[in-house]
Design a protein around this motif. Structure first.
Motif, PDB file in Angstrom:
ATOM      1  N   ASP A 313      54.770  26.539  38.094  1.00  0.00           N
ATOM      2  CA  ASP A 313      55.304  27.462  39.284  1.00  0.00           C
ATOM      3  C   ASP A 313      56.551  27.945  38.193  1.00  0.00           C
ATOM      4  O   ASP A 313      56.429  29.500  38.981  1.00  0.00           O
ATOM      5  N   TYR A 314      57.582  27.054  37.898  1.00  0.00           N
ATOM      6  CA  TYR A 314      58.383  28.246  37.154  1.00  0.00           C
ATOM      7  C   TYR A 314      58.540  29.038  36.136  1.00  0.00           C
ATOM      8  O   TYR A 314      58.639  30.593  36.488  1.00  0.00           O
ATOM      9  N   LEU A 315      57.661  28.739  35.583  1.00  0.00           N
ATOM     10  CA  LEU A 315      57.447  29.794  34.564  1.00  0.00           C
ATOM     11  C   LEU A 315      55.830  31.056  35.162  1.00  0.00           C
ATOM     12  O   LEU A 315      57.030  32.268  35.032  1.00  0.00           O
ATOM     13  N   ILE A 316      55.659  30.617  36.380  1.00  0.00           N
ATOM     14  CA  ILE A 316      54.509  31.832  36.796  1.00  0.00           C
ATOM     15  C   ILE A 316      55.843  32.486  37.483  1.00  0.00           C
ATOM     16  O   ILE A 316      55.990  33.588  37.588  1.00  0.00           O
ATOM     17  N   SER A 317      56.992  31.809  37.947  1.00  0.00           N
ATOM     18  CA  SER A 317      58.347  32.759  39.166  1.00  0.00           C
ATOM     19  C   SER A 317      58.936  33.615  38.120  1.00  0.00           C
ATOM     20  O   SER A 317      60.092  34.138  38.781  1.00  0.00           O
ATOM     21  N   ARG A 318      59.240  33.473  37.159  1.00  0.00           N
ATOM     22  CA  ARG A 318      59.825  33.931  36.132  1.00  0.00           C
ATOM     23  C   ARG A 318      59.270  35.434  35.267  1.00  0.00           C
ATOM     24  O   ARG A 318      57.896  35.803  35.345  1.00  0.00           O
ATOM     25  N   HIS A 319      59.871  36.436  35.088  1.00  0.00           N
ATOM     26  CA  HIS A 319      59.456  37.423  33.961  1.00  0.00           C
ATOM     27  C   HIS A 319      59.247  37.301  32.727  1.00  0.00           C
ATOM     28  O   HIS A 319      59.205  38.104  31.874  1.00  0.00           O
ATOM     29  N   ALA A 344      48.457  35.531  37.138  1.00  0.00           N
ATOM     30  CA  ALA A 344      50.154  35.963  37.458  1.00  0.00           C
ATOM     31  C   ALA A 344      49.649  36.691  36.642  1.00  0.00           C
ATOM     32  O   ALA A 344      51.123  37.143  35.787  1.00  0.00           O
ATOM     33  N   LYS A 345      49.559  35.325  35.551  1.00  0.00           N
ATOM     34  CA  LYS A 345      50.171  35.962  33.655  1.00  0.00           C
ATOM     35  C   LYS A 345      49.460  36.685  32.670  1.00  0.00           C
ATOM     36  O   LYS A 345      49.163  36.817  31.971  1.00  0.00           O
ATOM     37  N   GLY A 346      48.100  36.599  32.900  1.00  0.00           N
ATOM     38  CA  GLY A 346      46.501  36.870  32.569  1.00  0.00           C
ATOM     39  C   GLY A 346      46.659  38.253  31.802  1.00  0.00           C
ATOM     40  O   GLY A 346      46.562  38.402  31.000  1.00  0.00           O
ATOM     41  N   LEU A 366      37.612  28.706  33.487  1.00  0.00           N
ATOM     42  CA  LEU A 366      37.043  29.755  32.328  1.00  0.00           C
ATOM     43  C   LEU A 366      36.571  30.922  32.388  1.00  0.00           C
ATOM     44  O   LEU A 366      36.421  32.035  32.087  1.00  0.00           O
ATOM     45  N   ALA A 367      36.206  31.001  33.749  1.00  0.00           N
ATOM     46  CA  ALA A 367      35.242  31.436  34.738  1.00  0.00           C
ATOM     47  C   ALA A 367      36.375  32.327  35.553  1.00  0.00           C
ATOM     48  O   ALA A 367      35.721  33.768  35.451  1.00  0.00           O
ATOM     49  N   VAL A 368      37.591  31.596  35.781  1.00  0.00           N
ATOM     50  CA  VAL A 368      38.250  33.161  35.495  1.00  0.00           C
ATOM     51  C   VAL A 368      38.923  33.814  34.365  1.00  0.00           C
ATOM     52  O   VAL A 368      39.806  35.391  34.760  1.00  0.00           O
ATOM     53  N   LEU A 369      38.876  33.837  33.294  1.00  0.00           N
ATOM     54  CA  LEU A 369      39.710  34.394  32.484  1.00  0.00           C
ATOM     55  C   LEU A 369      38.628  35.793  31.789  1.00  0.00           C
ATOM     56  O   LEU A 369      40.212  36.959  31.922  1.00  0.00           O
ATOM     57  N   PRO A 370      37.682  35.910  31.889  1.00  0.00           N
ATOM     58  CA  PRO A 370      37.269  36.863  31.923  1.00  0.00           C
ATOM     59  C   PRO A 370      37.848  38.569  33.037  1.00  0.00           C
ATOM     60  O   PRO A 370      37.720  39.971  32.394  1.00  0.00           O
ATOM     61  N   ALA A 371      38.432  38.168  34.199  1.00  0.00           N
ATOM     62  CA  ALA A 371      38.703  39.537  35.449  1.00  0.00           C
ATOM     63  C   ALA A 371      40.326  39.147  34.747  1.00  0.00           C
ATOM     64  O   ALA A 371      40.857  39.610  35.263  1.00  0.00           O
ATOM     65  N   THR A 372      40.926  38.020  34.658  1.00  0.00           N
ATOM     66  CA  THR A 372      42.023  37.951  34.284  1.00  0.00           C
ATOM     67  C   THR A 372      43.070  38.430  33.339  1.00  0.00           C
ATOM     68  O   THR A 372      44.272  38.493  32.929  1.00  0.00           O
ATOM     69  N   CYS A 373      42.186  38.135  31.593  1.00  0.00           N
ATOM     70  CA  CYS A 373      42.555  38.560  30.708  1.00  0.00           C
ATOM     71  C   CYS A 373      41.956  39.388  30.208  1.00  0.00           C
ATOM     72  O   CYS A 373      41.087  39.334  29.213  1.00  0.00           O
TER      73      CYS A 373
END
Lengths: 621, 108
Positions: A313-319, A344-346, A366-373
């Motif tokens: 959560d903290y990592l996602i909230s930072r730049h 958020a960070k992909g 893993l299914a999220v990977l193609p779209a986010t990264c």
């Protein structure tokens, strides 16, 4: 005789060496003599009292003897049997008094007070005090003593045993006692230390691959000293990051990285943090990493047990835009948090390596990977219990992948791998499929057809692929030479017919020939562990006198039955750069001469596991 | 001409001079580079290190000889590193390129 009446020794001539020696130890021969006389007089007095001799005589006797101070042997006291007995009794009485004094002293001492706490009544106290007294007054090693059991006189040594009820035991009696109370009293032998410990350490280094002749490098020495004294370090100063990394690795070996030492490795201007052992870090420590190092790009955490949802959560909230994320053992990260992170960070993520997760790194993640990264080039999923064929199909949708490593606990059908290779194989440089028992030739054929940039190939534990399949893969393959090949345990497994291999299952002779013909000049590491189908003829052909494999550094041929002394010798000749050769379970290797500086591990003989080169091979360079 | 000399001199920032065996000092690629080419050091056999004090350079020189003495042995006892010099020595080791385990036979 003439000396006897001489005046005090001051006017004597040269003294004896013994007198000098005694004088130097503050012992006066004169004093001893006077004491002896006093004792003798006392004895005489006793004698006169007991035997009713006239007091005048005794006083006369003492008067005459007193000034003369005669030495013992020259004036023998003639005593009757009776007097001797009384003297003996008085002599016994005096020590008994002394003993009593000593026991009283012991009773007053601190040690006794400590030991007596467990006792109830006074009798026990007396016994204890007596036992302590006996312990103290027992003869010292080198002196003679009487055995408390059989009464034999013997020389006391440091190994002499104490009798259960006071006193010392002679050798035979001590052994009897040992027999009775053997076992529980013996302490376990301390492991390590001494010559054996050093030898073991040496063998351990060889197996770790950290062995070399000669001294350690100065850097290593310093880092080891530093690791030992890390609690003294306040700040590592402006050391180059490669050095800081080495220190971090060293610390992790002893699990020294904790909340305090972590600060040494967090440099605000750095863009990478490598934690090799985070087992002792808390969630707050992980959050602190993101607080102190705002420009973080590469993050590697092993044993990151407490890297949990709150940290994510903290990592996602930072730049912080991570490019490389390597996480090992983070079982507390939930599936939803993984997805949230990727969403958020992909976009910036180039490399994602996830090791040892039980439940939450799944097909859906893993299914999220193609779209986010969109820029993911390296993906590694190791020792994962959740990912199945569905997840692999999803991976096939990431066209940017260059390095793919899968070590899954669920089996997937070969068709899924064929599809994977067909879709993204062309760009792959690394394809590592560990523990794929069901993988068959169709995948190898797909690799042959599609892969053109492969450098590292691993297909292990397959029970379906055949020798012909491997031969087809390597023969006429348009892919340039491989650098790393691992086909360990690709072999036929049939307990009923262990020798028969009618279908040519596994990586055998033809596949080996084809592989070495295709990639022999570029291969640096080859692992054919357990590929027992490789025949003697193939080995001798591949390592023939005219062949040279210049790049080969590490070769593993364990459990290949046909590896003999001759083959090992040929391997050393054909691979001039070879550093380590593993031959565990090659029972035909018996007595090989190893060239200097090379390591042969796993020789099945009594000399141990390793023969280190003692033979100076002159034409090595 | 300097090649013929068995020893070279290392000079610290505070002027201390350490005469060490050339063969021993060559374990450091940095020094090797200084001595190989046509630099002044190669001709005079004198290397000045304004970066390091005498204390540090002494330890480095000690390491050169320690390495040279043990170059063919197995199971070499570790050299004592004073804790207070540790961090400076890490920097020195970095400067002298003494981080990898020195190879036994560098083609000279």
């Amino acid at each position: 005789m003439s000396r006897q009446n001489q005046q005090p020794r001051r006017i004597m001539g040269p003294q004896s060496a013994l007198t000098d020696f005694l004088a130097s130890h503050n012992i006066s021969a004169n004093q001893i003599r006077q004491d002896a006389d006093a004792r003798r007089r006392a004895a005489l007095n006793d004698q006169t009292e007991t035997t009713d001799q006239s007091p005048g005589q005794t006083t006369e006797a003492s008067a005459t003897s007193a000034p003369a101070t005669p030495p013992v042997p020259t004036v023998p006291v003639r005593s009757t049997r009776a007097t001797r007995a009384t003297v003996a009794s008085s002599r016994e009485a005096a020590p008994r008094k002394k003993e009593q004094n000593a026991i009283d002293k012991i009773k007053a001492g601190k040690k006794f007070q400590k030991r007596k706490r467990g006792l109830d009544d006074e009798d026990d106290e007396d016994d204890l005090a007596f036992a302590i007294h006996q312990e103290r007054s027992a003869p010292l090693p080198g002196q003679m003593g009487n055995c408390a059991n059989c009464g034999i006189r013997f020389t006391v040594t440091p190994y002499t045993r104490n009798a259960p009820d006071g006193g010392l035991l002679c050798g035979p009696c001590g052994k009897e006692l040992d027999k009775d109370s053997a076992g529980p009293k013996k302490k376990a032998k301390r492991a390590g230390g001494g010559a054996v410990g050093r030898r073991r350490q040496l063998q351990s280094n060889i197996l770790d691959g950290t062995y070399a002749l000669g001294a350690k490098s100065l850097m290593t020495l310093c880092i080891e000293t530093l690791a030992k004294n890390i609690d003294l370090a306040e700040d590592l100063g402006d050391l180059p990051s490669s050095v800081v990394d080495k220190i971090a690795r060293k610390l992790s070996k002893h699990r020294l990285l904790d909340s305090r030492t972590l600060s040494l490795f967090l440099q605000p201007e750095a863009d990478e943090v490598y934690i090799y052992d985070g087992a002792r870090l808390t969630a707050d420590d992980y959050i602190r990493i993101f607080q102190t190092v705002p420009g973080l790009k590469k993050l590697k955490i092993r044993n990151g047990i407490h890297f949990k949802d709150s940290v994510m959560d903290y990592l996602i909230s930072r730049h912080i835009e991570l490019e490389t994320f390597y996480i090992h053992g983070a079982n507390l990260l939930s599936e939803t948090k993984w997805k949230e992170f990727l969403h958020a960070k992909g976009t910036s993520l180039r490399s994602l390596q996830v090791y040892w997760t039980d439940k939450h790194f799944t097909d859906d993640v893993l299914a999220v990977l193609p779209a986010t990264c969109p820029s993911l080039t390296r993906l590694k999923v190791c020792h994962n219990q959740q990912v199945t064929g569905t997840g692999i199909t999803a991976i096939a949708q990431i066209p940017t992948l260059r390095h793919l490593s899968l070590d899954l606990r669920n089996e997937a059908h070969s068709d899924i791998y064929v599809d994977l290779v067909a879709r993204i194989g062309a760009g792959l440089q690394t394809l590592s499929l560990t523990r794929v028992p069901g993988l068959d030739n169709t995948v190898l054929d797909a690799i042959h057809t599609h892969c053109r940039a492969l450098e590292k190939l691993r297909v292990t534990d397959s029970e379906e692929v055949t020798d012909a399949g491997f031969a087809r893969l390597f023969a006429g393959w348009a892919n340039p030479g491989l650098r790393f090949v691992d086909v360990q345990k690709c072999r036929q497994l049939d307990a009923a017919h262990p020798r028969a291999n009618p279908d040519g299952l596994g990586f055998c002779s033809d596949g080996f020939r084809a592989l070495m013909a295709h990639s022999g000049t570029t291969l640096a590491q080859l692992n054919v562990h357990g590929c027992r189908g490789i025949g003697a003829a193939a080995l001798e052909e591949v390592f023939a006198p005219d062949k040279v494999y210049e790049a080969m550094v590490k070769l593993e041929v364990s459990f290949c039955e046909e590896v003999t002394d001759f083959v090992v010798g040929s391997i050393f000749r054909c691979c001039p750069e070879l550093r380590e050769l593993n031959v565990f379970g090659c029972m035909k290797v018996r007595n090989v001469r190893v060239p200097r500086g090379k390591i042969l591990v796993g020789v099945p003989n009594a000399r141990g596991m390793v023969i280190e080169g003692d033979d100076d091979d002159g034409d090595e360079e | 001409m300097a090649d013929a000399c068995k020893y070279i001199t290392l000079v610290s920032s505070d002027g201390y001079e350490f005469v060490v065996l050339r063969d021993a000092a060559l374990v450091s690629p940095t020094i090797k580079g200084m001595l190989r080419s046509q630099f002044t050091e190669a001709q005079t056999g004198r290397c000045t290190f304004p970066e390091f004090s005498g204390v540090v350079l002494e330890k480095v020189a000690e390491y050169f000889h320690y390495w040279h003495r043990n170059r063919d042995r197995e199971d070499v006892p570790d050299m004592e590193i004073p804790v207070e010099l540790c961090l400076v020595l890490v920097q020195a080791a970095d400067y002298f390129n003494l981080d990898a385990r020195p190879s036994l036979r560098d083609p000279a």
